[in-house]
Structures are given as C-alpha cells and as structure tokens.
Design a protein around this motif. Sequence first.
Motif, PDB file in Angstrom:
ATOM      1  N   LEU A   9       0.932  -1.131   0.008  1.00 45.23           N
ATOM      2  CA  LEU A   9       0.062   0.051  -0.062  1.00 45.23           C
ATOM      3  C   LEU A   9       0.957   1.231   0.164  1.00 45.23           C
ATOM      4  CD1 LEU A   9      -2.882  -1.147   2.553  1.00 45.23           C
ATOM      5  CD2 LEU A   9      -2.936  -1.000   0.126  1.00 45.23           C
ATOM      6  N   GLU A  10       2.129   0.980   0.040  1.00 51.85           N
ATOM      7  CA  GLU A  10       3.117   2.256  -0.020  1.00 51.85           C
ATOM      8  C   GLU A  10       3.502   2.651  -1.376  1.00 51.85           C
ATOM      9  OE1 GLU A  10       4.393   3.861   3.199  1.00 51.85           O
ATOM     10  OE2 GLU A  10       4.802   5.322   1.887  1.00 51.85           O
ATOM     11  N   CYS A  11       3.860   1.407  -1.988  1.00 54.96           N
ATOM     12  CA  CYS A  11       4.469   1.630  -3.285  1.00 54.96           C
ATOM     13  C   CYS A  11       4.021   1.052  -4.904  1.00 54.96           C
ATOM     14  CB  CYS A  11       6.040   1.220  -3.333  1.00 54.96           C
ATOM     15  SG  CYS A  11       6.053  -0.641  -3.315  1.00 54.96           S
ATOM     16  N   PRO A  24       9.051  -6.084  -0.235  1.00 51.66           N
ATOM     17  CA  PRO A  24      10.409  -6.408  -0.116  1.00 51.66           C
ATOM     18  C   PRO A  24      11.358  -5.455  -0.445  1.00 51.66           C
ATOM     19  CG  PRO A  24       9.561  -7.104  -2.283  1.00 51.66           C
ATOM     20  CD  PRO A  24       8.259  -6.622  -1.284  1.00 51.66           C
ATOM     21  N   ARG A  25      10.721  -4.013  -0.648  1.00 43.17           N
ATOM     22  CA  ARG A  25      11.529  -2.919  -0.811  1.00 43.17           C
ATOM     23  C   ARG A  25      11.592  -2.290   0.863  1.00 43.17           C
ATOM     24  NH1 ARG A  25       7.925  -0.563  -5.813  1.00 43.17           N
ATOM     25  NH2 ARG A  25       9.149  -2.045  -7.529  1.00 43.17           N
ATOM     26  N   GLY A  26      11.115  -2.941   1.900  1.00 42.90           N
ATOM     27  CA  GLY A  26      11.415  -2.476   3.043  1.00 42.90           C
ATOM     28  C   GLY A  26      10.462  -1.418   3.615  1.00 42.90           C
ATOM     29  N   HIS A  27       9.157  -1.247   2.949  1.00 45.47           N
ATOM     30  CA  HIS A  27       8.120  -0.306   3.429  1.00 45.47           C
ATOM     31  C   HIS A  27       7.354  -0.940   4.586  1.00 45.47           C
ATOM     32  CE1 HIS A  27       8.297   1.065  -0.904  1.00 45.47           C
ATOM     33  NE2 HIS A  27       9.049   1.816  -0.185  1.00 45.47           N
ATOM     34  N   ASP A  28       6.902   0.078   5.585  1.00 42.25           N
ATOM     35  CA  ASP A  28       6.295  -0.435   6.598  1.00 42.25           C
ATOM     36  C   ASP A  28       4.860  -0.777   6.208  1.00 42.25           C
ATOM     37  OD1 ASP A  28       6.018  -0.838   9.545  1.00 42.25           O
ATOM     38  OD2 ASP A  28       5.237   0.883   9.899  1.00 42.25           O
TER      39      ASP A  28
HETATM   40 ZN   LIG Z   1       6.441  -1.223  -0.831  1.00 41.43          ZN
END
Ligand SMILES: [Zn+2]
Length: 423
Positions: A9-11, A24-28
């Motif tokens: 939901l971030e990226c 996998p991109r480390g988003h919370d």
């Molecule tokens: Zn992400």
Amino acid sequence: MGSHSLLCLECDLRMEDRLQNRCPRGHDALLRSEYHERNLRVRDLPGMWKFMEWLPCSSPLPTEGEALTYRSEGLAREVGLRNLYISFSGYWPERGGKLLSCSFKELEASSVLGRTRERTDKVLVLASAGNTARAFALLSDKASARVVAVVPRPYLSRIWVPEEKPSNFLLLGVEGGYQEAIQWAERISGLEGTVAEGGARNVGRRDGIGTLLLGAALQMGRLPHHYFQAVGSGVGALAVLEASLRLLAGGLGGRLPRLHLSQNLPFAPMFHAWREGRKRIVPELDLPSPERAEREMYANILSNRSPPYSPRGGVYEALQESGGRMYGVSNREALEAEKLVREAEGIDVDPAASVAVASLLQAIEGGEVREEEVVLLNLSGGGYERVREDFSPLTLEPSMVLGRDTSLEEVEEILKGWGVPAR
Ligand SMILES: [Zn+2]
C-alpha cells in the motif's frame, strides 16, 4: 499467479503470494490481497469457505464454521435501534454458530492455515493472548499444518480444545505478558524450519475475518452504516474495511461503514492517540504503565502494545477513510454491557465483545447513531458456557514455560524433539 496477488500500500508493488508479510522494498505499509475475481461469487462450500474466491488459498479446510449474522430483537429494543444486526462468532448451535473455539479468531486461523499449508511445510510460530492460539490448536490437525504458539502464563487456561488433543500444536508458556510472548515468538521464528505467522500483517488473518462482513452483507442485502468492534490489534476492523472496499469495487452500492472501534481502559493506546488527533502512538503518553494497565483491564485479550495503527493500510487510515471513531470503555461499562447482552440476546459473550457493546451504548448516548440506521455489532466471541454443555473441553498443558533464564537453545531442543527442522 494464483487467485490473488499482494499489493504494497506504500509503493503499489504487486507480487505473487509467497507467504510474505512485508514489502521486499522495506516499506512499513501493510500488504493487501487483490483478488482476480472482482465480483463476490458465493461458492457451494460449507461455512466461511463459501467465500473461497476472496480467501488466499485454493482449497478449504474440513470445517463448517462461520460468523453468523442475525437481526437483533432484544438488544435492539433495549437500546432503541430499529436496524441492529449482530455478527456472532462463537458456539451457538441453535442459531447455527459452529465456531468451536468461541472466537472470531477461528476465521483468521482458518484462512492463515489454508494460505500457509499451500505454500510451505515449515512450522508456523505465533504469539497470542489466548484466543488466537486456541483457534490454531483447534484447527492445526484439520489443516495438517504444524503450529507453535507462545502464550503468557496467566492466559494459558484459555488454551483448550473441545475434544482431542491436537498433535500438530506445540504450546509454550511465557513468564510475563503479551509483550514477552511477542518477543519470544519473534526469536523462535528465527530458528530453522519455522516461519513467523505475522499477526495483523498476515493478509490471511484479515481476509479470514473479512468473511464476517461478506456474510453480514449477504444477510442484510447491503453494507451497514455503522460497524462496532473492540480492538486490540485492529485486525478485524481492517478486515471489515478491506472486505467492504472489495464489495464496493464489485458493484455493491452504498458507502464504507463507519468504523466504531473500542478499547478497554486503562489499556487503550489507539484510543488515546486518536483522541489527540495523532497518527502515532506515543507510549509515554498513550500507555505509560503497560504492565499495570494489562493487569487492571477486564478484556486483557485486547492488550496489544504495538498495534498496526500508523502504517499505510493501518487503523488510523481506516478510521480516516471511513469517518470512524474510537471509544474508551471502562471495566464497569463493559461488565454492565455484558449483563445486558446476555439478558437481551440469551448468550454469553466474552469480555472483548462486551467492550464493543458498551461502545455502542456510548455512541447512542452521544448521538453518533440514528434510530433507523443499519448497525452491525460484532460480538466477536461467545458461547463458552454453551460449548461446555455439549463438550468436555480439555485444557492443554504447555511443553515448557519460557522465563528470563531460558535460552533459545532449550526451545530449539524441544522443536528438534518434535521433528523440526524436518530431516
Ligand atoms: Zn512497498
């Protein structure tokens, strides 16, 4: 890809479901399931499995349980609402309630086990204040999936099964509270042959509970104006929001239900942060004495210190998106509500459900709900007394109680004795 993919939901990254609980991109941010089937198709399967198209697994467990929805007469009259519907998760065979663990956590556990067993044969490790572990204990054999549950010693008596002792379930007690259980589960899930269950971050949990809203919407023929639930982590509330979004995207008319979420004082970090208009929980302000608060609260099943409140897709956003609000409920209010619902509906409910009922009373008192509006009240657990009439529940003994002096190697030995990692 299978019937669904996962979305950060971030990226907005879309990915195949490989049992991951984080981007996998480390988003919370939380991940969310995206089902390829956009319209709700009800399958000819028992219980919650009729909503298989919107569950993250392709085959059902051999169970029949689901949350039941019915239109309240007794409580509706008591509180002066004309369209009060109750979602009941528990054991109440007279009405069709067949969740033998007496908690809506069984919906979560069913879906999580379905998702897990199709993707790995590793052992699932989780922390629980009681209800979640009891649900997994009930279902682990049916799923042929192995589970390690870490439960605070004071709550071990909550881990019972209606009939046979499961062979796929390993119970570990821990000195301390829910927080210590979470820390131990994290350490154990680092051992070979195990995988962290992930709690609220596991899409399986949310989609499992989402079936509660789907069933209710079918029964009511619409989405409710208002949804009431007590929250510890907020999984159920997020699940209801996500399932509602799916129904709306699939063409069901109406709007998102307003989420009315309640916590039991004095353990109410989300309530305090929300009341101050903060997107973050500040422990010193919102929960200055967590151990004491956990001891003092009635519904200690709700004692999660770090719920997914701030991340993208978390509780704060869900409240914003739905125009919802939070309530702080005292022990006295919860106990009075419990008595009221037992007399009015004729079933015993658990402390968390009582907190939800108390929040409904507060909302009516405060003019948040109008008499004719459609209200869905989640009685998230109940029928504990009823289940004892039909079964002789067996309380499970922990294989070990983890203390300050316990080393991870000792736990590793127990797991080895249980055949983990598999050789
Ligand atoms: Zn992400």
